[in-house]
Design an enzyme around this catalytic site. Structure first.
Site, PDB file in Angstrom:
ATOM      1  N   ASP A 242       4.534  19.203  81.853  1.00  0.00           N
ATOM      2  CA  ASP A 242       5.435  20.351  81.703  1.00  0.00           C
ATOM      3  C   ASP A 242       6.190  20.269  80.381  1.00  0.00           C
ATOM      4  O   ASP A 242       6.411  21.277  79.709  1.00  0.00           O
ATOM      5  CB  ASP A 242       6.432  20.391  82.867  1.00  0.00           C
ATOM      6  N   HIS A 269       7.597  20.069  89.902  1.00  0.00           N
ATOM      7  CA  HIS A 269       6.337  20.140  89.160  1.00  0.00           C
ATOM      8  C   HIS A 269       5.402  21.175  89.772  1.00  0.00           C
ATOM      9  O   HIS A 269       4.212  20.941  89.940  1.00  0.00           O
ATOM     10  CB  HIS A 269       5.680  18.763  89.142  1.00  0.00           C
TER      11      HIS A 269
END
Length: 412
Positions: A242, A269
């Protein structure tokens, strides 16, 4: 925190190593310049007949890799044909196991970890097809020795004495599939593997990649608790991808040098639980409301972007392997004594009311040394609303993972 834009290696009688890359996540932005005209006999196991020339803004995985190289070598002055030169002798000393090494993430991840100057042994495990992967990698002239382990009967031997365990095992996401759809399959896989870790290398750093990370990390924690070996400082959900994506997309959008860009990403996530803190971007960058919305949504949905682009042929394997290798390298540097290692990760945390949360952390020899809560202070109105909105979904995912283990027996 920034992702690598390009890395080139060419090996010959005179080897040129050119790397354009990134800074490992730090509390402040920085750049690195390494211009060496010295003749050295080897670099990270990439041997040349005569010389190696290195010119880069940073190394393969960023500034930290240069630091790791400097810390893991013994410079010696030797007299050669061209006078006295510095000879670099890597002192690899850490053992890494990759569980799920023959998969789409496992194979490129194994290659990248094989390149680390800090790895002495690389153990590859899977239920099938891992022997060929290990044989292939073993031909790379980098310091680590590669061993293969196939099936449950060989799992214990794979894990003996390991310092870092990386778990990418599981099924990938397919078009139309959410991370929750992966849960029942991957939950059992992670549970079984972490039981083996608890029995054979309970002091190892454990890196969880298997999705959904928001649930599989709590699964791992519950298994370790029931085994009596849980150390919250050594269990990490790898959310580095990310950060890599956020840095890449912001640099592209704002025409910034990728090596300079550092965007902390917090929360979880998956989907809306992924929250890039664009207001905390380094160097300081101004975004319109439209840019914030566009970038945030793209970072949150980047996995789906790859799944759809591959049209059923896979998910984000290469970028995930890169991000995981970066996190492995950071962990190894911390184990090796580097006192300036920062990454974002999904860990047991008290920075919010949730028991697990992704934020920037400082990693040391014993795992998580500090949670950097300052990133969550002074958020923009958009970010504060997004943070409030993600918490119920993240809470549900955490409870789903915890509940899964509590309903299941743990192997003796």
């Amino acid at each position: 925190m920034a992702a690598t834009s390009a890395t080139t290696l060419s090996v010959g009688s005179t080897t040129s190593l050119g790397c354009k890359g990134s800074s490992i996540s730090q509390s402040k932005a920085f750049g690195v310049k390494f211009n060496s005209k010295n003749n050295i006999r080897s670099f990270s196991g990439l041997k040349a007949a005569t010389t190696v020339n290195c010119e880069s803004e940073s190394s393969f995985l960023g500034k930290g890799s240069l630091a790791a190289l400097k810390q893991s070598i013994t410079p010696k002055a030797q007299k050669g044909n061209r006078g006295y030169v510095n000879c670099v002798q890597p002192q690899a000393s850490y053992k890494v196991a990759i569980l799920g090494a023959s998969g789409g993430i496992g194979q490129p991840l194994a290659l990248l970890v094989k390149m680390s100057p800090l790895v002495s042994e690389l153990n590859l495990y899977d239920i099938a097809n891992v022997k060929g992967v290990a044989a292939d990698l073993s031909h790379c002239n980098t310091p680590s020795q590669v061993s293969d382990f196939t099936g449950a009967s060989e799992l214990a031997n794979c894990l003996k004495g390991v310092n870092v365990v990386v778990i990418p095992a599981g099924v990938p996401r397919k078009p139309g599939m959410t991370r929750d759809d992966l849960f029942n399959i991957n939950a059992n896989i992670v549970k079984t593997l972490v039981e083996a870790v608890a029995d054979n290398c309970p002091d190892a750093f454990i890196h969880i990649i298997s999705n959904p990370v928001n649930s599989t990390v709590p699964i791992a924690a519950e298994v370790l608790k029931r085994k009596g070996v849980y150390d919250p400082k050594k269990l990490f959900g790898v959310t580095t991808l990310d950060v890599v994506r956020a840095n890449t997309f912001v640099a592209q959008k704002k025409n910034l040098r990728l090596i300079d860009v550092d965007v902390p990403v917090v929360g979880g996530h998956a989907g809306i639980t992924i929250l890039p803190l664009l207001s905390k971007t380094k160097p300081s960058t101004t975004f319109t409301d439209e840019e914030v919305q566009e970038l945030t949504v793209r970072i949150q949905n980047a996995g789906t972007e790859v799944v759809e682009a591959k049209a059923g042929a896979g998910s984000a394997t290469l970028s995930m392997a890169y991000a995981a290798a970066r996190f492995v390298e950071s962990s190894l540097r911390a184990l090796d004594g580097d006192s300036d290692v920062y990454e974002c990760a999904f860990v047991q945390s008290d920075v919010s009311e949730l028991p697990f949360f992704a934020s920037r952390i400082k990693i040391g020899k014993n795992g998580v040394e500090a949670l950097i809560s300052s990133d969550l202070q002074g958020l923009s109105e958009y970010e504060q609303k997004a943070l409030d909105a993600l918490k119920p979904e993240l809470k549900s995912s955490i409870e789903k993972g915890t509940g899964f283990v509590q309903k299941e027996p743990v192997a003796a």
